[in-house]
Design an enzyme around this catalytic site. Structure first.
Site, mmCIF file in Angstrom:
data_model
loop_
_atom_site.group_PDB
_atom_site.id
_atom_site.type_symbol
_atom_site.label_atom_id
_atom_site.label_comp_id
_atom_site.label_asym_id
_atom_site.label_seq_id
_atom_site.Cartn_x
_atom_site.Cartn_y
_atom_site.Cartn_z
ATOM 1 N N LYS A 22 0.849 -1.193 0.000
ATOM 2 C CA LYS A 22 0.000 0.000 0.000
ATOM 3 C C LYS A 22 0.881 1.238 0.000
ATOM 4 C CE LYS A 22 -2.720 2.645 3.370
ATOM 5 N NZ LYS A 22 -3.230 2.659 4.758
ATOM 6 N N ASP A 70 -2.219 10.538 3.717
ATOM 7 C CA ASP A 70 -3.585 10.122 4.003
ATOM 8 C C ASP A 70 -4.245 11.114 4.944
ATOM 9 O OD1 ASP A 70 -5.981 8.837 4.416
ATOM 10 O OD2 ASP A 70 -5.156 7.371 5.822
ATOM 11 N N LYS A 127 -9.217 13.054 9.106
ATOM 12 C CA LYS A 127 -8.584 12.741 10.380
ATOM 13 C C LYS A 127 -8.494 13.990 11.256
ATOM 14 C CE LYS A 127 -5.519 9.183 8.431
ATOM 15 N NZ LYS A 127 -5.877 8.044 9.277
ATOM 16 N N ASP A 139 2.112 6.579 5.506
ATOM 17 C CA ASP A 139 1.083 5.610 5.124
ATOM 18 C C ASP A 139 1.447 4.867 3.840
ATOM 19 O OD1 ASP A 139 -1.226 4.374 5.969
ATOM 20 O OD2 ASP A 139 -2.563 5.688 4.843
ATOM 21 N N ASP A 152 -11.675 6.958 5.283
ATOM 22 C CA ASP A 152 -10.356 6.778 5.891
ATOM 23 C C ASP A 152 -9.948 5.303 5.920
ATOM 24 O OD1 ASP A 152 -7.981 7.626 7.025
ATOM 25 O OD2 ASP A 152 -8.753 7.566 9.070
ATOM 26 N N GLU A 154 -9.130 3.557 3.414
ATOM 27 C CA GLU A 154 -8.839 3.633 1.981
ATOM 28 C C GLU A 154 -7.757 2.669 1.519
ATOM 29 O OE1 GLU A 154 -5.302 5.027 3.437
ATOM 30 O OE2 GLU A 154 -7.286 5.545 4.168
ATOM 31 N N ARG A 177 -7.263 -0.433 2.116
ATOM 32 C CA ARG A 177 -7.816 -1.720 1.685
ATOM 33 C C ARG A 177 -8.478 -1.602 0.317
ATOM 34 N NH1 ARG A 177 -11.393 -1.820 6.966
ATOM 35 N NH2 ARG A 177 -9.521 -0.662 7.562
#
Length: 493
Positions: A260, A265, A272, A283, A342, A344, A346
């Site tokens: 990933k 993010d 967030k 991230d 959030d 995201e 996956r």
């Protein structure tokens, strides 16, 4: 990596060096092997050990200062009472390298008496980890305040078969970890999806790998609606990058590594909280781990086929961003209800896992800073390991243990799947706070088809918000080591 290593067969007492780091176990005594070092120190080493001013505890250090020639400084580094392994050697060498940096030593020698090949490899990886830094964006201090950076390390070993190979392997892994850490430490406006393309081109050219790059148009043609919905809110071009190392027979099924790569993010529309959001530049450490592993695998010239796949974008709020309640369709045809934007990572991994099927994987391992829930469950010391095939999970756990990146298996029971059932789509992208890491893994499993698979949640281990003692705060290099050790084991190396 600006650090060079050399295997040194010279007796330690005969060295000309500004700093010799001597790694000792708990309750060490002045042995015959150590005695020659004590003469130029006028008995200081013997007295230090006899008085127990140095007890050899893990991370303990004592500096003894010598004369203007020979061993000018002797740094005693404790490795504790645990058995000698590659991991304990790595940690001690990292401590030594950090002390060398504080002293402004450009050159250092490392000596761990009776080191075997595994320990030599660990010393190299550790010294590289301890000396690593990212000064690229900082104004240098005035000339009078500058300290030399550690650039050369001599690792003292016996004239035994395999030690040079172990040193070379350590350098390969260290180079891979340095790539991953540099990507992680770069701010989000410096590390972008295009950064992974540029790096992929460099790695491919350096090691004769095949490179494939997909952009927004190509992903749309492949119907990667899950990945692309994350990229809706950003003007930056999302990128899927695939590197192919073909070291094995042409018909050998490859090991596929998947990462990933969220370069930043914000959480998207489900934004967030502002405090500590700057840490979300990390991230992308799953993708960084894949790129670092491919560099190490290329350097090691492992006789096995490996494919590294990363998906990179940023998760931004905008008028075009995906929003809670939207339904998107992944490239395998499954529809996904977006409950929380959030969640995201996956969504990106879903299409990567479908994309991986075309390579007919022998096994696929994905890594992602996927859930805050894994930090609640396991803290910052263990990687969350998930998979339906316990034999393959055990392989990955063994690789992580060998690399000093220990993992812990969590269940993927059918009962948890109830949490990600949707009223309007085939599946929803989050099952709520309870068992959040498990439901995230079960979501990913929906996109795995016909190949063994393991998921690594490295949200608690890929970076640290505090100084760990042996390495500074920031990126740790995880999961490069786990990836490399898994591939080495499959390659019989």
């Amino acid at each position: 990596m600006s650090l060079s290593f050399q295997l040194v067969l010279t007796a330690p007492a005969s060295l000309e060096t500004p700093l010799l780091a001597l790694v000792l176990p708990a309750d060490a005594t002045l042995t015959d092997a150590l005695a020659p070092l004590d003469a130029p120190l006028h008995g200081a080493l013997a007295r230090t050990l006899a008085r127990r001013d140095f007890r050899g505890g893990r991370d303990e250090t004592v500096l003894l200062v010598g004369g203007d020639a020979g061993v000018q400084r002797l740094l005693l580094v404790g490795r504790g009472s645990t058995p000698l392994t590659r991991t304990t050697a790595r940690r001690a060498a990292a401590i030594a390298a950090r002390q060398a940096a504080k002293l402004g030593m450009g050159t250092m020698h490392l000596w761990l008496p009776d080191a075997d090949a595994a320990a030599i490899e660990g010393l190299v990886v550790g010294a590289a980890a301890g000396s690593w830094s990212y000064p690229d964006l900082q104004t240098p201090p005035p000339e009078k305040d500058r300290r030399a950076r550690l650039t050369q390390v001599g690792v003292i070993g016996a004239d035994l078969p395999g030690l040079q190979g172990a040193l070379n392997a350590g350098v390969a892994i260290a180079e891979g970890q340095a790539i991953a850490k540099r990507l992680g430490q770069m701010p989000g406006n410096y590390c972008t999806p295009q950064t992974f393309v540029d790096l992929g081109q460099e790695i491919a050219q350096r090691h004769g790998m095949t490179l494939t790059v997909l952009g927004r148009a190509e992903m749309a043609a492949a119907q990667m609606g899950s990945f692309l919905c994350v990229a809706q809110g950003t003007s930056q071009e999302p990128r899927l990058v695939a590197l192919e190392h073909r070291g094995g027979p042409a018909d050998q099924q490859p090991i596929v590594l998947i990462g990933k790569g969220l370069c930043f993010d914000t959480g998207g529309i489900s934004i967030k909280p502002a405090p500590e959001m700057e840490w979300m530049k990390f991230d992308m450490m799953g993708a960084a781990g894949v790129m670092g592993a491919m560099e190490a695998i290329g350097r090691l010239q492992l006789p096995v086929n490996v494919v590294g796949i990363i998906g990179s974008t940023t998760n931004m709020p905008s008028g075009e961003a995906v929003k809670p309640g939207d339904v998107v369709r992944a490239s395998n045809g499954k529809t996904i209800e977006i409950i929380n934007t959030d969640a995201e990572g996956r969504l990106v991994l879903a299409d990567l896992l479908v994309y991986a099927k075309q390579f007919n994987p022998a096994v696929a391992i994905d890594a992602a800073t996927l859930t805050g829930a894994i930090v609640i469950g396991l803290g910052h010391h263990a990687v969350g390991v998930f998979g339906p095939d316990r034999a393959v999970v055990d392989e990955v756990l063994a690789a992580g243990s060998a690399a000093g990146e220990p993992g812990w298996p969590l269940p993927m029971w059918e009962e948890y799947r109830e949490q990600i059932k949707s009223d309007v789509a085939d599946i929803k992208n989050t099952g709520g706070r309870a068992a959040g890491s498990i439901t995230a893994a079960l979501f990913l499993q929906e996109f795995v088809d016909g190949y063994p698979w393991v998921h690594l949640d490295v949200a608690g281990t890929a970076y640290s918000q505090s100084d760990l003692g042996w390495i500074p705060k920031g990126p740790t290099g995880t999961p490069v080591g786990t990836f490399v050790e898994f591939v080495r084991a499959r390659a019989g190396r």
